[in-house]
Design a protein around this motif. Structure first.
Motif, PDB file in Angstrom:
ATOM      1  N   TYR A  21       0.879  -1.175   0.000  1.00 23.63           N
ATOM      2  CA  TYR A  21       0.000   0.000   0.000  1.00 23.63           C
ATOM      3  C   TYR A  21       0.909   1.216   0.000  1.00 23.63           C
ATOM      4  O   TYR A  21       1.793   1.322   0.868  1.00 23.63           O
ATOM      5  CB  TYR A  21      -0.859  -0.068   1.258  1.00 23.63           C
ATOM      6  N   GLU A  58      -0.376   4.531   5.524  1.00 23.63           N
ATOM      7  CA  GLU A  58      -1.197   5.736   5.371  1.00 23.63           C
ATOM      8  C   GLU A  58      -0.220   6.908   5.421  1.00 23.63           C
ATOM      9  O   GLU A  58      -0.014   7.535   6.460  1.00 23.63           O
ATOM     10  CB  GLU A  58      -2.234   5.834   6.507  1.00 23.63           C
ATOM     11  N   TYR A 106     -12.548  13.684   6.620  1.00 27.85           N
ATOM     12  CA  TYR A 106     -12.449  12.714   5.523  1.00 27.85           C
ATOM     13  C   TYR A 106     -12.793  13.473   4.243  1.00 27.85           C
ATOM     14  O   TYR A 106     -13.859  14.088   4.157  1.00 27.85           O
ATOM     15  CB  TYR A 106     -13.458  11.594   5.809  1.00 27.85           C
ATOM     16  N   ASP A 117      -9.055   9.078  -1.212  1.00 25.05           N
ATOM     17  CA  ASP A 117     -10.056   9.428  -0.185  1.00 25.05           C
ATOM     18  C   ASP A 117      -9.373   9.541   1.172  1.00 25.05           C
ATOM     19  O   ASP A 117      -9.619   8.744   2.068  1.00 25.05           O
ATOM     20  CB  ASP A 117     -11.224   8.427  -0.167  1.00 25.05           C
ATOM     21  N   SER A 150      -3.608  12.403   4.847  1.00 29.28           N
ATOM     22  CA  SER A 150      -3.284  11.017   5.206  1.00 29.28           C
ATOM     23  C   SER A 150      -3.885  10.081   4.154  1.00 29.28           C
ATOM     24  O   SER A 150      -5.053   9.728   4.212  1.00 29.28           O
ATOM     25  CB  SER A 150      -3.847  10.711   6.602  1.00 29.28           C
ATOM     26  N   ILE A 151      -3.063   9.690   3.190  1.00 30.42           N
ATOM     27  CA  ILE A 151      -3.593   9.175   1.925  1.00 30.42           C
ATOM     28  C   ILE A 151      -3.901   7.682   1.900  1.00 30.42           C
ATOM     29  O   ILE A 151      -3.272   6.878   2.583  1.00 30.42           O
ATOM     30  CB  ILE A 151      -2.646   9.500   0.743  1.00 30.42           C
ATOM     31  N   ALA A 152      -4.870   7.337   1.050  1.00 24.89           N
ATOM     32  CA  ALA A 152      -5.129   5.962   0.640  1.00 24.89           C
ATOM     33  C   ALA A 152      -4.129   5.614  -0.474  1.00 24.89           C
ATOM     34  O   ALA A 152      -3.228   6.395  -0.797  1.00 24.89           O
ATOM     35  CB  ALA A 152      -6.571   5.823   0.153  1.00 24.89           C
ATOM     36  N   PHE A 177     -13.254  11.733  15.277  1.00 26.58           N
ATOM     37  CA  PHE A 177     -12.550  12.601  14.329  1.00 26.58           C
ATOM     38  C   PHE A 177     -12.014  13.877  14.979  1.00 26.58           C
ATOM     39  O   PHE A 177     -11.614  14.810  14.287  1.00 26.58           O
ATOM     40  CB  PHE A 177     -13.388  12.904  13.078  1.00 26.58           C
ATOM     41  N   GLY A 191      -9.822   5.806  12.485  1.00 26.83           N
ATOM     42  CA  GLY A 191      -9.224   4.521  12.121  1.00 26.83           C
ATOM     43  C   GLY A 191     -10.113   3.711  11.205  1.00 26.83           C
ATOM     44  O   GLY A 191     -11.316   3.951  11.111  1.00 26.83           O
ATOM     45  N   TYR A 192      -9.483   2.730  10.559  1.00 24.49           N
ATOM     46  CA  TYR A 192     -10.138   1.996   9.484  1.00 24.49           C
ATOM     47  C   TYR A 192     -10.879   0.768  10.023  1.00 24.49           C
ATOM     48  O   TYR A 192     -10.713  -0.350   9.512  1.00 24.49           O
ATOM     49  CB  TYR A 192      -9.077   1.620   8.451  1.00 24.49           C
ATOM     50  N   LYS A 233     -14.860  -0.024  12.444  1.00 32.37           N
ATOM     51  CA  LYS A 233     -15.968   0.599  13.171  1.00 32.37           C
ATOM     52  C   LYS A 233     -16.081   0.056  14.583  1.00 32.37           C
ATOM     53  O   LYS A 233     -17.135   0.135  15.206  1.00 32.37           O
ATOM     54  CB  LYS A 233     -17.277   0.455  12.382  1.00 32.37           C
ATOM     55  N   GLU A 273      -5.765   6.839  16.186  1.00 31.82           N
ATOM     56  CA  GLU A 273      -4.571   6.774  15.354  1.00 31.82           C
ATOM     57  C   GLU A 273      -3.544   7.754  15.915  1.00 31.82           C
ATOM     58  O   GLU A 273      -3.855   8.920  16.154  1.00 31.82           O
ATOM     59  CB  GLU A 273      -4.903   7.086  13.888  1.00 31.82           C
ATOM     60  N   TYR A 284      -0.090   9.597  15.263  1.00 30.13           N
ATOM     61  CA  TYR A 284       0.795   9.983  14.162  1.00 30.13           C
ATOM     62  C   TYR A 284       2.211  10.079  14.710  1.00 30.13           C
ATOM     63  O   TYR A 284       2.577  11.065  15.342  1.00 30.13           O
ATOM     64  CB  TYR A 284       0.322  11.302  13.541  1.00 30.13           C
ATOM     65  N   PHE A 309     -20.025  14.834   1.428  1.00 28.55           N
ATOM     66  CA  PHE A 309     -18.768  15.585   1.439  1.00 28.55           C
ATOM     67  C   PHE A 309     -18.591  16.419   0.168  1.00 28.55           C
ATOM     68  O   PHE A 309     -17.507  16.931  -0.099  1.00 28.55           O
ATOM     69  CB  PHE A 309     -17.584  14.637   1.615  1.00 28.55           C
TER      70      PHE A 309
END
Ligand code: THG
Length: 367
Positions: free
Chosen positions: A30, A61, A93, A106, A120-122, A176, A194-195, A197, A202, A204, A263
């Motif tokens: 990734y 990320e 987001y 996203d 903070s990229i995908a 968030f 975080g990825y 539910k 997170e 950094y 969004f």
């Protein structure tokens, strides 16, 4: 599956030594970096994530840092989301769109300091896009990839673990929200995000050298909570409807098709990349949309290519992520479905590599 050949091109992370010591079984790649995806088994990791707490090496990320007096003005043309309410205590987001309104990424956006933002990229090369736009338009910014690696703490017991390492005040962080919390003489930027539910945070981590001391502290404090190493879990992700860039959407899809319409702010469409296309799509309606899909039968194979969806002898979409859900005792999936078939309970057929299966559109995701 064969092994992953080690090389400098597939980057290790500040936590890779810890991940290996915890018995990593599978990685994905990734942003050209190793992302742990399985420790015990995908199912065992899933049950544990839903009842305890896990530490996730999500260094992949990566942060695209934009710093300078024009930073926010530049980032605002990259996304249709209105960024005017961003503060150092709130992350957002944001869909990032190209000139045709196609999804480029996203990411989560944070303000890490004065005139300093982290995107903070995908999994796509956003650094090049942002740097080129800045350079070609004379924005007063510096665009870089700093030595910052997010460490996830996910699961229902993540508040208890984080409170032990960073202090009780961390429990007050809202979804968030972000703030700085001290550990080992340094104030770490931490968000409740975080990825998954299942709830969590997170961290950094600024500076590779700060990684392993924090990793060890989390595992030591978390022993009574049965803390384990984990990673984004396919089953939990699909149950939760968390989208995966490159899987569930690409630059062929608009944010509206991805279900990210909340969004897309009409106030930004005159000035952001792809605004004209998004305005047209808002007027005419989207041709297809992301949906939760239930697939009948026993456990589906791994979804490593798009599976066509059929109805009435026509292709009406595709499934892009799918897995057996032990908790919901059905196959859960994410797919794009054409307008005429996207209503809940719509019956469709999915062409899996092992044959066709009956499937239907659900009214929402499972978690
Ligand atoms: N955290 C951070 N960076 C990331 C991710 C992350 N970069 C890569 C990838 N994940 C980006 N994609 C997502 C997808 C979903 C969410 C975050 C990043 C997410 N969605 C929530 C939801 O769908 O319920 C909340 C969205 C909202 O309402 O604001 O959290 O995970 N740092």
């Amino acid at each position: 599956m064969a092994l992953l050949s080690p090389s400098r091109r597939v980057r290790r992370t500040p936590f890779s030594d810890g991940v290996e010591a915890q018995g990593i079984k599978a990685y994905t790649v990734y942003n050209r970096m190793m992302l742990p995806t399985m420790f015990a088994s995908v199912e065992e990791d899933y049950y544990h994530l839903k009842q305890a707490v896990q530490v996730w090496d999500v260094s992949c990320e990566r942060q695209v840092q934009v710093q300078g007096s024009d930073a926010l003005r530049l980032i605002q043309i990259l996304t249709p989301r209105d960024l005017s309410k961003i503060t150092p205590n709130r992350c957002m987001y944001i869909p990032v769109t190209d000139q045709n309104g196609g999804m480029l990424n996203d990411p989560v956006l944070l303000q890490s300091g004065p005139e300093t933002y982290w995107i903070s990229i995908a999994d796509s090369d956003l650094l090049m896009w942002v740097n080129a736009i800045a350079a070609c338009n004379g924005f007063d910014v510096e665009v870089s990839e700093p030595d910052v690696s997010p460490l996830g703490v996910q699961g229902p017991k993540s508040d208890d673990l984080m409170a032990q390492v960073f202090g009780e005040k961390i429990r007050d962080l809202r979804f968030f929200g972000c703030d700085r919390f001290e550990f080992g003489g340094f104030d770490f930027l931490i968000a409740r995000s975080g990825y998954s539910k299942q709830g969590g945070f997170e961290i950094y981590v600024e500076g590779t050298e700060r990684g392993m001391p924090l990793w060890h502290a989390l595992f030591e404090a978390g022993q009574p909570l049965d803390v384990r190493a984990g990673g984004p879990n396919l089953i939990e992700r699909v149950e939760s409807g968390l989208l995966s860039y490159g899987n569930d959407m690409t630059s062929d899809n608009s944010p509206l098709e991805c279900g990210l319409g909340k969004f897309v702010s009409t106030s930004q469409l005159a000035t952001c990349f792809g605004g004209r296309a998004m305005r047209e799509e808002l007027e005419t309606g989207s041709a297809q949309m992301i949906r939760a899909i239930e697939i009948d039968g026993n456990s589906v194979p791994g979804c490593d290519r798009a599976w066509p969806l059929h109805a009435g002898g026509e292709q009406v979409g595709q499934v892009t992520s799918a897995t057996w859900s032990p908790d919901f005792k059905t196959n859960v999936a994410i797919g794009m479905v054409a307008r005429a078939h996207w209503d809940a309970d719509s019956e469709i057929t999915v062409e899996t590599p092992t044959g066709p299966r009956a499937a239907r559109v659900c009214d929402g995701f499972w978690n």
